[in-house]
Design a protein around this motif. Sequence first.
Motif, PDB file in Angstrom:
ATOM      1  N   VAL A 144       0.953  -1.212  -0.153  1.00 54.13           N
ATOM      2  CA  VAL A 144      -0.116  -0.202   0.167  1.00 54.13           C
ATOM      3  C   VAL A 144       1.082   1.274  -0.006  1.00 54.13           C
ATOM      4  CG1 VAL A 144      -0.172   0.029   2.472  1.00 54.13           C
ATOM      5  CG2 VAL A 144      -1.856   1.240   1.162  1.00 54.13           C
ATOM      6  N   SER A 145       0.479   2.120  -0.851  1.00 52.98           N
ATOM      7  CA  SER A 145       1.142   3.491  -0.931  1.00 52.98           C
ATOM      8  C   SER A 145       0.303   4.592  -0.273  1.00 52.98           C
ATOM      9  CB  SER A 145       1.609   3.738  -2.329  1.00 52.98           C
ATOM     10  OG  SER A 145       2.172   5.070  -2.297  1.00 52.98           O
ATOM     11  N   LEU A 146       0.977   5.477   0.365  1.00 55.44           N
ATOM     12  CA  LEU A 146       0.082   6.600   0.939  1.00 55.44           C
ATOM     13  C   LEU A 146       0.578   8.102   0.441  1.00 55.44           C
ATOM     14  CD1 LEU A 146       0.223   5.655   4.877  1.00 55.44           C
ATOM     15  CD2 LEU A 146      -1.527   4.956   2.984  1.00 55.44           C
ATOM     16  N   ASN A 147       1.142   7.746  -0.878  1.00 58.59           N
ATOM     17  CA  ASN A 147       1.707   9.237  -1.472  1.00 58.59           C
ATOM     18  C   ASN A 147       0.808  10.142  -2.079  1.00 58.59           C
ATOM     19  OD1 ASN A 147       4.296   8.111  -1.043  1.00 58.59           O
ATOM     20  ND2 ASN A 147       4.508   6.978  -3.220  1.00 58.59           N
ATOM     21  N   ASP A 148      -0.515   9.784  -2.190  1.00 54.67           N
ATOM     22  CA  ASP A 148      -1.675  10.307  -3.090  1.00 54.67           C
ATOM     23  C   ASP A 148      -2.759  10.839  -1.625  1.00 54.67           C
ATOM     24  OD1 ASP A 148      -0.476  10.643  -5.636  1.00 54.67           O
ATOM     25  OD2 ASP A 148      -0.928   8.320  -5.488  1.00 54.67           O
ATOM     26  N   ILE A 149      -2.420  10.546  -0.504  1.00 52.47           N
ATOM     27  CA  ILE A 149      -3.415  10.855   0.519  1.00 52.47           C
ATOM     28  C   ILE A 149      -3.599  12.368   0.566  1.00 52.47           C
ATOM     29  CG2 ILE A 149      -4.050  10.750   3.028  1.00 52.47           C
ATOM     30  CD1 ILE A 149      -4.294   8.044   1.827  1.00 52.47           C
ATOM     31  N   GLU A 150      -4.904  12.601   0.562  1.00 58.92           N
ATOM     32  CA  GLU A 150      -5.381  13.857   0.592  1.00 58.92           C
ATOM     33  C   GLU A 150      -6.012  14.493   1.935  1.00 58.92           C
ATOM     34  OE1 GLU A 150      -7.884  14.857  -2.721  1.00 58.92           O
ATOM     35  OE2 GLU A 150      -6.200  14.268  -4.237  1.00 58.92           O
ATOM     36  N   ILE A 151      -6.683  13.525   2.432  1.00 61.33           N
ATOM     37  CA  ILE A 151      -7.486  13.666   3.770  1.00 61.33           C
ATOM     38  C   ILE A 151      -7.002  12.464   4.859  1.00 61.33           C
ATOM     39  CG2 ILE A 151      -9.473  13.738   4.793  1.00 61.33           C
ATOM     40  CD1 ILE A 151     -10.875  14.684   2.188  1.00 61.33           C
ATOM     41  N   LEU A 152      -6.429  12.882   5.929  1.00 64.30           N
ATOM     42  CA  LEU A 152      -6.265  11.856   7.037  1.00 64.30           C
ATOM     43  C   LEU A 152      -7.314  11.991   8.044  1.00 64.30           C
ATOM     44  CD1 LEU A 152      -4.522  10.077   8.641  1.00 64.30           C
ATOM     45  CD2 LEU A 152      -3.273  11.945   9.404  1.00 64.30           C
ATOM     46  N   VAL A 153      -7.964  10.972   8.435  1.00 62.93           N
ATOM     47  CA  VAL A 153      -9.040  11.002   9.767  1.00 62.93           C
ATOM     48  C   VAL A 153      -8.188  10.172  10.897  1.00 62.93           C
ATOM     49  CG1 VAL A 153     -11.179  10.647  10.536  1.00 62.93           C
ATOM     50  CG2 VAL A 153     -10.866  11.390   8.244  1.00 62.93           C
ATOM     51  N   LEU A 154      -8.258  10.590  12.047  1.00 61.91           N
ATOM     52  CA  LEU A 154      -7.865   9.808  13.278  1.00 61.91           C
ATOM     53  C   LEU A 154      -9.117  10.065  13.953  1.00 61.91           C
ATOM     54  CD1 LEU A 154      -4.313  11.484  14.496  1.00 61.91           C
ATOM     55  CD2 LEU A 154      -4.826   9.342  12.848  1.00 61.91           C
ATOM     56  N   ASP A 155      -9.727   8.535  14.087  1.00 59.23           N
ATOM     57  CA  ASP A 155     -10.970   8.499  14.676  1.00 59.23           C
ATOM     58  C   ASP A 155     -10.646   7.791  16.157  1.00 59.23           C
ATOM     59  OD1 ASP A 155     -13.725   8.459  15.156  1.00 59.23           O
ATOM     60  OD2 ASP A 155     -14.033   6.620  14.247  1.00 59.23           O
ATOM     61  N   GLU A 156     -11.350   8.357  17.120  1.00 56.08           N
ATOM     62  CA  GLU A 156     -11.219   8.186  18.392  1.00 56.08           C
ATOM     63  C   GLU A 156      -9.805   8.047  18.906  1.00 56.08           C
ATOM     64  OE1 GLU A 156     -13.439   4.925  19.864  1.00 56.08           O
ATOM     65  OE2 GLU A 156     -15.370   5.775  19.238  1.00 56.08           O
ATOM     66  N   ALA A 157      -9.151   9.284  18.439  1.00 58.17           N
ATOM     67  CA  ALA A 157      -7.528   9.364  18.784  1.00 58.17           C
ATOM     68  C   ALA A 157      -7.293   9.307  20.240  1.00 58.17           C
ATOM     69  CB  ALA A 157      -7.452  10.640  18.165  1.00 58.17           C
ATOM     70  N   ASP A 158      -8.159   9.599  21.097  1.00 58.03           N
ATOM     71  CA  ASP A 158      -8.017   9.322  22.383  1.00 58.03           C
ATOM     72  C   ASP A 158      -7.616   7.865  22.782  1.00 58.03           C
ATOM     73  OD1 ASP A 158     -10.805   9.067  21.986  1.00 58.03           O
ATOM     74  OD2 ASP A 158     -11.310   9.443  23.802  1.00 58.03           O
ATOM     75  N   ARG A 159      -8.623   7.093  22.374  1.00 56.63           N
ATOM     76  CA  ARG A 159      -8.217   5.686  22.205  1.00 56.63           C
ATOM     77  C   ARG A 159      -6.943   5.009  21.772  1.00 56.63           C
ATOM     78  NH1 ARG A 159      -9.660   1.830  26.201  1.00 56.63           N
ATOM     79  NH2 ARG A 159     -11.433   3.219  26.347  1.00 56.63           N
ATOM     80  N   MET A 160      -6.917   5.675  20.635  1.00 56.68           N
ATOM     81  CA  MET A 160      -5.693   5.192  20.130  1.00 56.68           C
ATOM     82  C   MET A 160      -4.309   5.650  20.982  1.00 56.68           C
ATOM     83  SD  MET A 160      -5.764   5.429  15.977  1.00 56.68           S
ATOM     84  CE  MET A 160      -6.829   6.802  15.526  1.00 56.68           C
ATOM     85  N   LEU A 161      -4.127   6.647  21.484  1.00 51.85           N
ATOM     86  CA  LEU A 161      -3.333   6.781  22.483  1.00 51.85           C
ATOM     87  C   LEU A 161      -3.297   6.102  23.684  1.00 51.85           C
ATOM     88  CD1 LEU A 161      -3.165  11.074  22.379  1.00 51.85           C
ATOM     89  CD2 LEU A 161      -2.008   9.297  20.755  1.00 51.85           C
ATOM     90  N   ASP A 162      -4.521   5.830  24.340  1.00 52.36           N
ATOM     91  CA  ASP A 162      -4.845   4.964  25.474  1.00 52.36           C
ATOM     92  C   ASP A 162      -3.997   3.656  25.236  1.00 52.36           C
ATOM     93  OD1 ASP A 162      -5.869   6.909  27.031  1.00 52.36           O
ATOM     94  OD2 ASP A 162      -7.811   6.241  26.950  1.00 52.36           O
ATOM     95  N   MET A 163      -4.375   2.986  23.901  1.00 57.78           N
ATOM     96  CA  MET A 163      -3.713   1.720  23.477  1.00 57.78           C
ATOM     97  C   MET A 163      -2.396   1.579  23.049  1.00 57.78           C
ATOM     98  SD  MET A 163      -7.480   0.605  21.904  1.00 57.78           S
ATOM     99  CE  MET A 163      -6.849  -1.005  21.484  1.00 57.78           C
ATOM    100  N   GLY A 164      -1.614   2.793  23.182  1.00 62.41           N
ATOM    101  CA  GLY A 164      -0.152   2.695  22.804  1.00 62.41           C
ATOM    102  C   GLY A 164       0.107   2.790  21.527  1.00 62.41           C
ATOM    103  N   PHE A 165      -0.707   3.509  20.569  1.00 55.61           N
ATOM    104  CA  PHE A 165      -0.486   3.495  19.164  1.00 55.61           C
ATOM    105  C   PHE A 165       0.277   4.849  18.734  1.00 55.61           C
ATOM    106  CE2 PHE A 165      -4.236   0.562  18.741  1.00 55.61           C
ATOM    107  CZ  PHE A 165      -3.537  -0.315  18.511  1.00 55.61           C
TER     108      PHE A 165
END
Length: 428
Positions: A144-165
């Motif tokens: 997978v290539s992310l070279n053309d990504i125009e929009i990034l969404v971090l959903d439930e970012a608080d939980r991602m941080l809680d889970m060590g990501f």
Amino acid sequence: MLFTDLGLSEPILRAIAEEGYTSPTPIQAKSIPAVLKGGDLLAAAQTGTGKTAGFTLPILQRLSTIKPSSGKRLLRVLILTPTRELAAQVQESVVTYGKYTSLKSTVIFGGVGANPQIKAIAGGLDILVATPGRLLDLMSQKCVSLNDIEILVLDEADRMLDMGFLRDIKKILAALPKQRQNLLFSATFSTEIKALADGLLNSPALIEVARSNSANEAIAQLIHPVDRTKKHPLLAHLIQSNDWKQVLVFTRTKHGANKLVTQLEKDGITSMAIHGNKSQTARTKALADFKAGKLTALVATDIAARGIDIDQLPHVVNYDLPNVSEDYVHRIGRTGRAGSNGVAVSLVCIDEHQMLRDIEKLIKQKLPQEVITGFEPDPNAVAQPIQLRSQQHQQSRKPKTANGGAGRAPAKKAPAKRSSPPKRSFSR
């Protein structure tokens, strides 16, 4: 306000109407125009307020009206979620409301074979929904290539941080184009979230539809004081005497969930457990049976239940109070969704009194208490220490070993299997 007032195209409005919706929730009414403007966004909203549609709808609108200059199909949107359940639900939203567009999407997460996911990516995509671990795995394989990504969404970012990501997120960010739109959604504006936003977002629009760490006012909250040894009999009594048909029960540990299911089944209460040690098949069946009304009680741990979205779930029970106060808000947010009323009951023994005080301090309210006749707590009971963090919760916060639905596991250890949930409602 109606969805027709938000600048969405006819194909998207048609899909929304077919699902029976005409008016946006407050978070949708604010976030959809903000995303359509093309700027960065930092949004805080409780679960059940419709925040998933708050970004999927305008993303579908932008991609369907702004074509790539090359004329080719390019992967232009990346949506990161902390768990497999939530990833599957976000993908469900994209598919449901993008069905009259020509956009293609897929979801990738661990616990299932990677080959079908690799094939879907190779076939060409506009939108990729992913958990961090599986995405990094496929990136390392050059799939997978992310070279053309125009929009990034971090959903439930608080939980991602809680889970060590956090470390995984930084690796992914390093592979993205610098010029892009960033959308960060979180249940709370914690210090850690603000720090992440400062390094990620560029002059973001700020949306907050409810006080941070507040509980949904549509949820009636009640504490039942009880001795630790009488929690199971009290839960069975509440379910049977009140004729509860559908209740989501939270336990502190996976072992506790399994034990409680065995006890409830002996009482004639149909129950199943959902946690990280359950196979993906078992998790899928438990969720599907619960949503279909075949189960009275679904017993879950915090991480396993994150992302569960069930229409009009009437009752949530905290069999054990959570170790982390913020998880109380997430737990009870499973009920009282999209304007419906819900009841959140907590069975609190003397060991958990400090946890209760911490929760009340967080949500800035004193919770009402009711002692049930026949289950009065022993006034001479002595508190016993509770492990501050279960082994599961400790592991989930370690970047190198956190699986948390993302498909990454410690070396020489197979990842815990998790499942996709039943069809989600529009309420997220």
